[in-house]
Design a protein around this motif. Sequence first.
Motif, PDB file in Angstrom:
ATOM      1  N   MET A   1     -10.245 -57.563  -2.727  1.00  0.00           N
ATOM      2  CA  MET A   1     -11.642 -57.201  -2.934  1.00  0.00           C
ATOM      3  C   MET A   1     -11.745 -55.779  -3.468  1.00  0.00           C
ATOM      4  N   LYS A   2     -12.778 -55.525  -4.248  1.00  0.00           N
ATOM      5  CA  LYS A   2     -12.945 -54.222  -4.881  1.00  0.00           C
ATOM      6  C   LYS A   2     -14.322 -53.646  -4.558  1.00  0.00           C
ATOM      7  N   LYS A   3     -14.350 -52.327  -4.450  1.00  0.00           N
ATOM      8  CA  LYS A   3     -15.631 -51.621  -4.346  1.00  0.00           C
ATOM      9  C   LYS A   3     -15.912 -50.960  -5.680  1.00  0.00           C
ATOM     10  N   ILE A   4     -17.090 -51.218  -6.211  1.00  0.00           N
ATOM     11  CA  ILE A   4     -17.526 -50.590  -7.454  1.00  0.00           C
ATOM     12  C   ILE A   4     -18.640 -49.615  -7.101  1.00  0.00           C
ATOM     13  N   GLU A   5     -18.406 -48.343  -7.368  1.00  0.00           N
ATOM     14  CA  GLU A   5     -19.451 -47.344  -7.152  1.00  0.00           C
ATOM     15  C   GLU A   5     -19.958 -46.891  -8.512  1.00  0.00           C
ATOM     16  N   ALA A   6     -21.261 -46.977  -8.699  1.00  0.00           N
ATOM     17  CA  ALA A   6     -21.828 -46.556  -9.981  1.00  0.00           C
ATOM     18  C   ALA A   6     -22.871 -45.482  -9.716  1.00  0.00           C
ATOM     19  N   ILE A   7     -22.810 -44.418 -10.502  1.00  0.00           N
ATOM     20  CA  ILE A   7     -23.813 -43.357 -10.409  1.00  0.00           C
ATOM     21  C   ILE A   7     -24.573 -43.384 -11.718  1.00  0.00           C
TER      22      ILE A   7
ATOM     23  N   ILE B   1     -29.016 -32.918 -10.854  1.00  0.00           N
ATOM     24  CA  ILE B   1     -29.929 -33.946 -11.335  1.00  0.00           C
ATOM     25  C   ILE B   1     -30.000 -35.090 -10.320  1.00  0.00           C
ATOM     26  N   GLN B   2     -31.187 -35.624 -10.111  1.00  0.00           N
ATOM     27  CA  GLN B   2     -31.329 -36.791  -9.227  1.00  0.00           C
ATOM     28  C   GLN B   2     -30.714 -38.021  -9.884  1.00  0.00           C
ATOM     29  N   ARG B   3     -29.896 -38.718  -9.097  1.00  0.00           N
ATOM     30  CA  ARG B   3     -29.210 -39.914  -9.581  1.00  0.00           C
ATOM     31  C   ARG B   3     -29.362 -41.007  -8.540  1.00  0.00           C
ATOM     32  N   ARG B   4     -29.040 -42.219  -8.925  1.00  0.00           N
ATOM     33  CA  ARG B   4     -28.983 -43.316  -7.958  1.00  0.00           C
ATOM     34  C   ARG B   4     -27.547 -43.807  -7.887  1.00  0.00           C
ATOM     35  N   LYS B   5     -27.060 -43.987  -6.668  1.00  0.00           N
ATOM     36  CA  LYS B   5     -25.696 -44.475  -6.470  1.00  0.00           C
ATOM     37  C   LYS B   5     -25.743 -45.908  -5.951  1.00  0.00           C
ATOM     38  N   LEU B   6     -24.982 -46.785  -6.605  1.00  0.00           N
ATOM     39  CA  LEU B   6     -24.882 -48.186  -6.180  1.00  0.00           C
ATOM     40  C   LEU B   6     -23.485 -48.430  -5.642  1.00  0.00           C
ATOM     41  N   SER B   7     -23.411 -49.181  -4.559  1.00  0.00           N
ATOM     42  CA  SER B   7     -22.111 -49.572  -4.016  1.00  0.00           C
ATOM     43  C   SER B   7     -22.083 -51.098  -3.957  1.00  0.00           C
ATOM     44  N   ILE B   8     -21.116 -51.675  -4.665  1.00  0.00           N
ATOM     45  CA  ILE B   8     -21.074 -53.125  -4.842  1.00  0.00           C
ATOM     46  C   ILE B   8     -19.683 -53.601  -4.461  1.00  0.00           C
ATOM     47  N   ILE B   9     -19.567 -54.470  -3.456  1.00  0.00           N
ATOM     48  CA  ILE B   9     -18.253 -55.017  -3.103  1.00  0.00           C
ATOM     49  C   ILE B   9     -18.169 -56.426  -3.658  1.00  0.00           C
ATOM     50  N   VAL B  10     -17.095 -56.682  -4.419  1.00  0.00           N
ATOM     51  CA  VAL B  10     -16.930 -57.984  -5.074  1.00  0.00           C
ATOM     52  C   VAL B  10     -15.506 -58.497  -4.866  1.00  0.00           C
ATOM     53  N   SER B  11     -15.331 -59.800  -5.018  1.00  0.00           N
ATOM     54  CA  SER B  11     -13.977 -60.349  -5.059  1.00  0.00           C
ATOM     55  C   SER B  11     -13.353 -59.938  -6.392  1.00  0.00           C
ATOM     56  N   ASP B  12     -12.004 -59.948  -6.441  1.00  0.00           N
ATOM     57  CA  ASP B  12     -11.302 -59.458  -7.638  1.00  0.00           C
ATOM     58  C   ASP B  12     -11.761 -60.163  -8.918  1.00  0.00           C
TER      59      ASP B  12
END
Lengths: 112, 112, 112
Positions: free
Chosen positions: B1-7, B55-66
């Motif tokens: 499983m992977k964690k994808i962090e996007a800013i 700067i104000q940003r939004r952070k997303l944390s998404i855990i997905v299967s490979d």
Amino acid sequence: MKKIEAIIRKSKFDEVKKALHSSEVVFFTYWDVTGVGNEKQGHVYRGVSYSTTDIQRRKLSIIVSDEFLDKTVSALLESAYTGSVGDGKIFVSTIDEAYRIRTKEKGTDSLK
Amino acid sequence: MKKIEAIIRKSKFDEVKKALHSSEVVFFTYWDVTGVGNEKQGHVYRGVSYSTTDIQRRKLSIIVSDEFLDKTVSALLESAYTGSVGDGKIFVSTIDEAYRIRTKEKGTDSLK
Amino acid sequence: MKKIEAIIRKSKFDEVKKALHSSEVVFFTYWDVTGVGNEKQGHVYRGVSYSTTDIQRRKLSIIVSDEFLDKTVSALLESAYTGSVGDGKIFVSTIDEAYRIRTKEKGTDSLK
Ligand SMILES: Nc1ncnc2c1ncn2[C@@H]1O[C@H](COP(=O)(O)OP(=O)(O)OP(=O)(O)O)[C@@H](O)[C@H]1O
Ligand SMILES: Nc1ncnc2c1ncn2[C@@H]1O[C@H](COP(=O)(O)OP(=O)(O)OP(=O)(O)O)[C@@H](O)[C@H]1O
Ligand SMILES: Nc1ncnc2c1ncn2[C@@H]1O[C@H](COP(=O)(O)OP(=O)(O)OP(=O)(O)O)[C@@H](O)[C@H]1O
Ligand SMILES: [Mg+2]
Ligand SMILES: [Mg+2]
Ligand SMILES: [Mg+2]
């Protein structure tokens, strides 16, 4: 690539930021969090030793190439330090891949 | 499983959310953060080239299967893009285990 | 060392905190986040089955030595549980290094 997460005193933020910049670490992300733990040297009040919990903290997340790891940690250890209980923590983990959205660059190129 | 962090840019959030849903990524977590860095194309003002920070940003944390990793990253790269400096970053790391609290399911079953 | 990230109902926070303390887990960090997903059992309203999204959640981040992993996860699974849809998730990942800023201790010593 490594992720460095630092949980520091909010009062130390400006100093920490300056120290990071001096170490050529100019990109990072931060937000405010609450810390639970043994936040103060326990002291005795009416016969009971207690220590407060739930303290406001600032969390920094810094992704760096492996060669920047040591000097970034050193900069944090020095600049966030007061010597009193509660100076904070640093946690290091591994990042598998990184992307700059604008250019679609990958890997350490995306961090420069 | 992977964690994808996007800013990402806050202004791009709705578009990004829609793109994730179109890629069958319907679970994620987000919160607002502050980004420090070279946030704007340096421009000259009264003879001094400067670039704003914080700067104000939004952070997303998404855990997905490979198997969902590539299409989730592609959806983010496309939907968060404007082409101007400051479109954001994506960081991928490894998750050892995941649990759904209600059912006590583990692993990729907990992500479905 | 392991990082345990738990995304729980805000209404369960006090119970979870108590359960962690009972498991000798006294240090952690938390902040509020928004969860996107299938947050409610879809129910039919005017003939349309829908489920709300964007729910307020609390995220806990707990770094522990490997020997504390299992009992920390168990404490979370039990204390955050209601049995209704939306009890939350737990994600485990690996931490390479940890430091206590005040003492410069490294590794599991920094977590005690
Ligand atoms: N194991 C942990 N997991 C997650 N967060 C932690 C952990 N330990 C500490 N923290 C976070 O770091 C903050 C500061 O910790 P603190 O500096 O008090 O560490 P400490 O180990 O108690 O050291 P000291 O003895 O100097 O107080 C806490 O408020 C909490 O937010
Ligand atoms: N190395 C990093 N570590 C942690 N956060 C970062 C890092 N680099 C960027 N960020 C976060 O991502 C946000 C957006 O970064 P940004 O898109 O400006 O990246 P960039 O590398 O400067 O690319 P560009 O040249 O397009 O501006 C920053 O505000 C910051 O919150
Ligand atoms: N894959 C994921 N990535 C990131 N965050 C997630 C993920 N799945 C769930 N979350 C977070 O956990 C919160 C609670 O999830 P939830 O308990 O609803 O999980 P679920 O899989 O839908 O289980 P249930 O069927 O019990 O509702 C969400 O609001 C979201 O913040
Ligand atoms: Mg302390
Ligand atoms: Mg930039
Ligand atoms: Mg749900």
